[in-house]
Write an enzyme that holds these catalytic residues in place. Structure first.
Site, short mmCIF file in Angstrom:
data_model
loop_
_atom_site.label_atom_id
_atom_site.label_comp_id
_atom_site.label_asym_id
_atom_site.label_seq_id
_atom_site.Cartn_x
_atom_site.Cartn_y
_atom_site.Cartn_z
N TRP A 1 -3.75 -2.20 -1.29
CA TRP A 1 -3.74 -3.32 -1.91
C TRP A 1 -4.18 -4.49 -1.16
CZ3 TRP A 1 -2.22 -4.14 -6.93
CH2 TRP A 1 -2.18 -5.57 -7.38
N HIS B 1 35.72 -29.05 -17.41
CA HIS B 1 35.67 -29.53 -18.89
C HIS B 1 35.54 -28.68 -19.95
CE1 HIS B 1 33.82 -33.10 -16.99
NE2 HIS B 1 33.35 -32.42 -15.97
N LYS C 1 25.31 -9.22 -13.83
CA LYS C 1 25.34 -7.82 -13.41
C LYS C 1 26.85 -7.19 -13.82
CE LYS C 1 22.30 -7.04 -12.75
NZ LYS C 1 21.35 -8.07 -12.79
N LYS D 1 16.18 -0.82 -20.40
CA LYS D 1 15.27 -1.15 -19.24
C LYS D 1 14.28 -2.24 -19.56
CE LYS D 1 14.80 -1.65 -14.77
NZ LYS D 1 15.70 -2.70 -14.25
N ARG E 1 3.22 1.79 -6.77
CA ARG E 1 3.29 0.50 -5.78
C ARG E 1 1.90 -0.43 -5.85
NH1 ARG E 1 6.31 1.79 -1.26
NH2 ARG E 1 5.05 0.83 0.03
N GLU F 1 26.98 -6.36 -17.52
CA GLU F 1 26.12 -5.05 -17.89
C GLU F 1 26.78 -3.69 -17.62
OE1 GLU F 1 22.60 -6.57 -15.59
OE2 GLU F 1 21.32 -5.74 -17.56
N ASN G 1 0.04 0.50 6.46
CA ASN G 1 0.56 -0.27 5.58
C ASN G 1 1.30 -1.40 6.20
OD1 ASN G 1 1.91 -1.33 3.22
ND2 ASN G 1 3.05 0.34 3.09
N GLY G 2 1.02 -2.78 5.80
CA GLY G 2 1.58 -3.80 6.52
C GLY G 2 0.71 -4.98 6.85
N GLU H 1 23.90 -14.83 -12.63
CA GLU H 1 23.44 -13.43 -12.18
C GLU H 1 24.54 -12.41 -12.00
OE1 GLU H 1 20.95 -11.96 -13.15
OE2 GLU H 1 20.70 -10.00 -11.59
N CYS I 1 0.99 -1.21 0.04
CA CYS I 1 -0.06 0.01 0.08
C CYS I 1 0.85 1.27 0.03
CB CYS I 1 -0.97 -0.02 1.33
SG CYS I 1 -1.59 -1.30 1.79
C1 AGP Z 1 18.82 -7.23 -15.78
O1 AGP Z 1 19.76 -6.74 -15.26
C2 AGP Z 1 18.79 -7.08 -17.40
N1 AGP Z 1 18.52 -5.56 -17.34
C3 AGP Z 1 17.88 -7.81 -18.22
O2 AGP Z 1 18.69 -9.11 -18.48
C4 AGP Z 1 16.48 -8.15 -17.83
O3 AGP Z 1 16.49 -9.00 -16.86
C5 AGP Z 1 15.90 -8.89 -19.25
O4 AGP Z 1 15.83 -7.90 -20.22
C6 AGP Z 1 14.39 -9.27 -18.79
O5 AGP Z 1 13.88 -8.16 -18.55
P1 AGP Z 1 12.24 -8.31 -17.95
O6 AGP Z 1 12.46 -8.99 -16.49
O7 AGP Z 1 11.76 -7.12 -17.74
O8 AGP Z 1 11.47 -9.34 -18.88
#
Ligand code: AGP
Length: 599
Positions: free
Chosen positions: A75, A498, A479, A594, A27, A482, A99-100, A475, A2
């Protein structure tokens, strides 16, 4: 999840509250309401649905002069999204927004009903206002009554309460749900769940610590303990939204404690997990799961596949959406097709979802953005509630995806009877500890900052781990690459021999995830193999490892997921500090967007 706002001052209060709530729309909410007090008289308005409905309901209401107001976007957790269940909730002369989750609300409600209190809503929140008014009968001082009320609440809360008996006052309390208080030179006081509504309004803000309780009037802000540290809030939106952090990514890493609480609210219960989003029959006839996602979301899916198979004993396949689309997949209608996406707009994931729907599969979206294309298309959705994620490199969205998937694995396990009550209890207990682990993990930030100077070159990074720590290694590598533009790979620790081990020399950096709860000795042997070939090793582990060139000590935990979440934070901080040293724009790395809405 919320949103809360509060205001004390001379402006038109209704507009101030509704505009504040508008800033919190991200939110997610299904109803909204405000209560406005002037001259010891309170008026309250509520509406189901969007804020435009509340606008409509309040169009003939305006204030002038000094007043006090509280507002809320709800929510639904306890009780359906109806006007009666929307906040503020009222007693005889007081109103509350919250909220909570109040975990012990049933006990309080029963006790209050026994002494003649009538409840109008199905919510947990309503007990707060009635309890307060009962305590007022015992204590002469309203703040004492408020403290006695808050003392009796178990669970998570950010609470604002106004009462006709204290005409210029807002009482506030925070534990586990975010709340910020702001002020300016015009003796105006503001409250909000995040800083968005305060930008351009408050000159200084204090981010409340858990356990803070107090009251505000135009002249005084009083809190116990005396822990409110007011810091200037930048007037320009971008700087202010960063809340003092250098980058959004940094802010989002630090926010993980709060958003994780939001993710869990109403879902992680005392000895159970629950999803209001899924109806009883949703999983009937399902005997396998196919996850489909891209990038970080794919890593979250892969991580959870270990949990689903281990805990719920259900076969799981994990597919990269761009591959799935063209492989002519064989789909059977006993498969639950789960797409995971932060944005809900990723073209490949959306197309994969369409394919599954066309094939007649039951579909579920795990997503951070309500009303996104993926959410609109899927049969059911579980929102991750991470709040807006601005940094292109996903951090808090990943954390909340993994959390939702872990809860879902447990939900399946319970339905399928594959875990007994004790095992479920153990999982739930571990889940409830995740937010504090995310907070404690930040202790190594300084260390990551210092270490980062040693990792600005080299011919490559290998993040390695086993089992669920393999997707976490993927992951971590994603990170780093990227935002630092350095070459990094995630690899299963046992697979290095391998092939990739041929690359090992002093300029190959191995980031070794060495949890104690899972296959420690096996991973250690793999790291020793790399060390023997002169790879530079940065070990991340709760146990000291003497062959490591560098070492980040994590806290000991009994559950592998707690180690997982702590190491996740370490990876995020390390990648960010390397990128910052390299002078890169951490929030907007080159060549990336993004939301990837192209194939
Ligand atoms: C994550 O750091 C990236 N920017 C990228 O891999 C992202 O996770 C991917 O494009 C998928 O996006 P989504 O979760 O919005 O579908």
């Amino acid at each position: 999840m919320c949103g809360i706002v509060g205001f004390i001052g001379q402006r038109e209060i209704k507009r101030q509250l509704i505009e504040g709530l508008r800033e919190l729309e991200y939110r997610g909410y299904d109803s909204a309401g405000i209560a406005v007090m002037q001259d010891a008289h309170i008026q309250s308005f509520k509406a189901v649905g969007k804020l435009s409905n509340l606008d409509e309901k309040t169009k003939n209401f305006e204030t002038s002069g000094l007043g006090v107001g509280i507002g809320h976007t709800r929510w639904a957790t306890h009780g359906k999204p109806t006007e009666l269940n929307a906040h503020p909730h009222m007693g005889e002369y007081s109103y509350v927004v919250h909220n909570g989750i109040i975990e012990n609300y049933r006990e309080i409600k029963t006790a209050l009903e026994k002494v003649g209190v009538n409840f109008l809503s199905q919510t947990d929140t309503e007990v707060i206002v009635h309890l307060f008014e009962k305590e007022v009968e015992r204590y002469k001082n309203l703040f004492d009554a408020f403290k006695a009320t808050i003392d009796q609440l178990d669970g998570a809360y950010a609470v604002l309460l106004v009462s006709q008996k204290a005409p210029d006052t807002i009482f506030f309390a925070r534990k586990g749900s975010p709340m910020i208080i702001g002020k300016n030179r015009n003796q105006e006081v503001f409250f909000a769940s995040s800083d968005a509504p305060l930008i351009g309004e408050a000159e200084e803000v204090a981010y409340m610590e858990d356990g803070t309780i107090g009251y505000a009037t135009p002249d005084t802000i009083y809190a116990e303990p005396d822990s409110l540290v007011f810091v200037p809030l930048a007037g320009d939106k971008l700087t202010a939204q960063k809340g003092g952090y250098r980058f959004f990514m940094e802010k989002e890493i630090y926010e993980q404690y709060d958003v994780m609480n939001d993710t869990m609210i109403g879902r992680v219960l005392d000895d159970d997990v629950a999803f209001e989003e899924l109806n009883e029959a949703f999983l009937d006839g399902i005997s396998r799961i196919k996850f489909c996602a891209c990038g970080t979301s794919y890593h979250a899916a892969l991580a959870s596949s270990y949990l689903f198979e281990r805990q719920a004993k259900i076969p799981v396949e994990v597919e990269i959406a761009s591959e799935f689309r063209y492989k002519e997949p064989l789909l059977t209608d006993d498969t639950l097709f789960v797409v995971i996406s932060q944005s809900g707009e990723t073209a490949d994931t959306l197309e994969a979802l369409k394919m599954a729907k066309n094939a007649g599969l039951r579909t579920l979206a795990i997503c951070n953005v309500d009303n996104s294309s993926i959410v609109r298309l899927a049969d059911a959705t579980i929102l991750t509630r991470a709040g807006i994620e601005k940094g292109v490199a996903s951090t808090k969205a990943f954390a909340t995806q993994v959390m939702v998937l872990w809860m879902l694995a447990l939900y399946f396990a319970k339905k399928r009877g594959t875990l007994n009550a004790t095992a479920i209890q153990k999982e739930v207990e571990a889940m409830s500890r995740v937010p504090s682990v995310l907070k404690k993990a930040l202790d190594v930030h300084e260390k990551c900052k210092r270490l980062s100077k040693r990792y600005l070159h080299g011919h490559g990074f290998f993040f390695i781990g086993r089992d669920i720590f393999y997707p976490l290694a993927l992951e971590g590598a994603l990170k780093l690459k990227e935002i630092s533009y350095l070459h990094a790979e995630g690899y299963p620790a046992g697979e290095m021999k391998h092939g990739p081990i041929a690359l090992a020399d002093a300029e190959l950096f191995t980031i070794a995830l060495m949890p104690k709860t899972l296959l420690y000795d096996k991973t250690k042997s793999n790291v020793e193999e790399l060390s023997a070939r002169d790879s530079t090793i940065l070990a991340i582990s709760p146990e000291f490892f003497d062959l490591a060139d560098d070492f980040i000590l994590t806290h000991p935990h009994e559950h592998m997921m707690l180690e997982f979440f702590e190491m996740m934070v370490v990876e995020q901080l390390l990648a960010m500090e390397v990128a910052i040293r390299l002078g890169n724009d951490v929030d907007m790395p080159r060549n990336l967007a993004k939301s990837v809405t192209v194939e």
